[in-house]
Scaffold this motif. Structure first.
Motif, PDB file in Angstrom:
ATOM      1  N   ASP A   1       0.814  -1.207   0.000  1.00  0.00           N
ATOM      2  CA  ASP A   1       0.000   0.000   0.000  1.00  0.00           C
ATOM      3  C   ASP A   1       0.851   1.262   0.000  1.00  0.00           C
ATOM      4  N   GLN A   2       2.183   1.075  -0.109  1.00  0.00           N
ATOM      5  CA  GLN A   2       3.100   2.215  -0.124  1.00  0.00           C
ATOM      6  C   GLN A   2       3.725   2.384  -1.498  1.00  0.00           C
TER       7      GLN A   2
ATOM      8  N   ARG B   1       4.941   7.625  -0.046  1.00  0.00           N
ATOM      9  CA  ARG B   1       3.560   8.092   0.055  1.00  0.00           C
ATOM     10  C   ARG B   1       2.633   6.869   0.092  1.00  0.00           C
ATOM     11  N   ASP B   2       1.438   7.085   0.602  1.00  0.00           N
ATOM     12  CA  ASP B   2       0.410   6.049   0.500  1.00  0.00           C
ATOM     13  C   ASP B   2      -0.006   5.941  -0.964  1.00  0.00           C
TER      14      ASP B   2
ATOM     15  N   PHE C   1      -6.303  -2.601  -5.078  1.00  0.00           N
ATOM     16  CA  PHE C   1      -6.267  -3.697  -4.112  1.00  0.00           C
ATOM     17  C   PHE C   1      -4.816  -4.061  -3.804  1.00  0.00           C
ATOM     18  N   VAL C   2      -4.514  -4.198  -2.516  1.00  0.00           N
ATOM     19  CA  VAL C   2      -3.211  -4.724  -2.116  1.00  0.00           C
ATOM     20  C   VAL C   2      -3.357  -6.234  -2.044  1.00  0.00           C
ATOM     21  N   ASP C   3      -3.025  -6.876  -3.135  1.00  0.00           N
ATOM     22  CA  ASP C   3      -3.222  -8.318  -3.281  1.00  0.00           C
ATOM     23  C   ASP C   3      -2.387  -8.778  -4.473  1.00  0.00           C
ATOM     24  N   PRO C   4      -1.122  -9.132  -4.252  1.00  0.00           N
ATOM     25  CA  PRO C   4      -0.227  -9.434  -5.371  1.00  0.00           C
ATOM     26  C   PRO C   4      -0.665 -10.638  -6.190  1.00  0.00           C
ATOM     27  N   VAL C   5      -0.394 -10.561  -7.480  1.00  0.00           N
ATOM     28  CA  VAL C   5      -0.713 -11.666  -8.387  1.00  0.00           C
ATOM     29  C   VAL C   5       0.296 -12.792  -8.195  1.00  0.00           C
ATOM     30  N   GLU C   6      -0.212 -14.013  -8.122  1.00  0.00           N
ATOM     31  CA  GLU C   6       0.653 -15.185  -8.023  1.00  0.00           C
ATOM     32  C   GLU C   6       0.595 -16.063  -9.267  1.00  0.00           C
ATOM     33  N   GLU C   7      -0.534 -16.002  -9.997  1.00  0.00           N
ATOM     34  CA  GLU C   7      -0.666 -16.825 -11.203  1.00  0.00           C
ATOM     35  C   GLU C   7      -1.208 -15.974 -12.350  1.00  0.00           C
TER      36      GLU C   7
END
Length: 377
Positions: free
Chosen positions: A41-42, A64-65, A77-83
């Motif tokens: 988120d940064q 910064r945010d 969204f803070v949700d990294p891609v894995e596939e």
């Protein structure tokens, strides 16, 4: 149309903001959905780490945010891609959420790696990470003299960095009044002191004026920590009291894990900025395998091309613009002076004499960056 941006660094942020402004009406009407997925988120201004390492900026100056930098209409969204399931036009995130897309932008960046050079991480100082930059500044303040070796791994982010770091070391020790006690030893992996010929030609007399020793054809093999010696693949060595490293880099592991590119670099069309074999997947910044500089300006110029083409594809069915390889780099010299290098696929840079006004422009840009990330500059 579903547009998905993976990566919240400079490239991903600028292209998302560019598209959001170009297509604000379509987003409001629900005809376009624009989503960004990030691992954090940064948002860090990564070139600022060099200034942290020399005490000219603090970490809170360069962070910064991420949400504050994004235009309205971007779903973040803070949700990294894995596939990456590119043939099905979808990605799967760490939390298990599936995001479908019509157009995908991949801007996952790259990272410094040390496993290829035994001893390098433990022995060296580097401005390429937040921890490293703070640690390097502390080490520089405590250093009282001796041999300083600058070593360069390949490939690496920001091609100007080795020369810039060397100039800034010279200036730092000069201002501390100990330059006469310091022997600066610059090394570079190829037959000249920089891979861009005109930059190398300009830098040699600058090195000689500053009494900086240099050795070419020096590819780091290993660091003997106990004896403070760096060994090269060519069989030469450098003794050091302080070791400063530009570490080698790789693309992010998720790219290679998904079979999208060796060492995390995605094969990319140099003009269209699309992934080879996937015309609806754009790639930019440090993630590409293009033989151009991995810098913020590269990502910026690429983002403008991709943003314009995404809007054009939605409205006309085809892209309208090609990337010409444009890169712009500031080069910090000594005595609060700087110059710049501007070049593209065809035209090499013409380096002018450093000036104080160019240094002031560079320092100002460090503050303007946040507007640049929003795509306003």
């Amino acid at each position: 149309m579903r547009i998905l941006v993976v990566g919240g660094g400079m490239g991903g942020t600028i292209v998302a903001n560019n598209v959001a402004r170009r297509m604000s009406k379509e987003i409001r009407q629900g005809k376009v959905e624009l989503t960004m997925l990030s691992a954090t988120d940064q948002h860090w201004y990564q070139p600022g780490l060099l200034y942290v390492a020399f005490g000219k900026m603090a970490l809170n100056d360069i962070c910064r945010d991420q949400s504050t930098l994004l235009e309205p209409g971007i779903k973040f969204f803070v949700d990294p891609v894995e596939e990456f399931e590119l043939n099905e036009n979808r990605v799967r995130t760490k939390s298990g959420v599936v995001h479908d897309f019509d157009l995908l932008v991949i801007a996952t960046g790259c990272e410094a790696i040390y496993d290829e050079v035994p001893g390098l991480e433990k022995a060296s100082e580097t401005p390429y990470t937040k921890h490293g930059a703070v640690k390097m500044f502390k080490r520089l303040r405590e250093f009282e003299g001796g041999k300083v070796a600058i070593v360069v791994g390949v490939p690496h982010k920001c091609p100007i960095a080795p020369i810039e770091i060397t100039f800034m070391l010279h200036e730092f020790f000069e201002k501390r009044g100990i330059r006469d006690k310091v022997q600066l030893q610059y090394t570079y992996p190829i037959a000249r002191i920089h891979n861009i010929e005109n930059i190398a030609k300009w830098a040699v007399p600058e090195f000689e004026r500053m009494q900086i020793d240099y050795e070419t054809f020096f590819n780091i093999k290993e660091v003997d920590i106990d004896n403070k010696v760096v060994h090269s693949e060519e069989g030469t060595e450098k003794e050091y009291d302080l070791l400063v490293a530009v570490p080698p880099h790789r693309g992010m592991p998720v790219i290679e894990e998904n079979g999208m590119g060796d060492d995390g670099w995605i094969p990319t069309d140099r003009y269209k900025l699309t992934m080879d074999g996937h015309d609806n997947v754009f790639v930019l910044g440090d993630t590409t395998n293009l033989p151009i500089s991995k810098t913020g300006s590269t990502a910026h110029f690429e983002s403008e091309v991709i943003g314009e083409n995404i809007a054009s594809i939605f409205r006309t069915g085809s892209a309208t613009r090609e990337y010409d390889g444009k890169v712009y780099c500031f080069i910090e010299a000594d005595q609060d002076r700087a110059t710049n290098a501007c070049f593209n696929y065809i035209d090499p840079p013409e380096i002018k004499a450093p000036t104080k006004s160019m240094h002031m422009l560079k320092m100002s840009y460090n503050q303007w960056y946040w507007s640049s990330a929003r795509g306003l500059l």
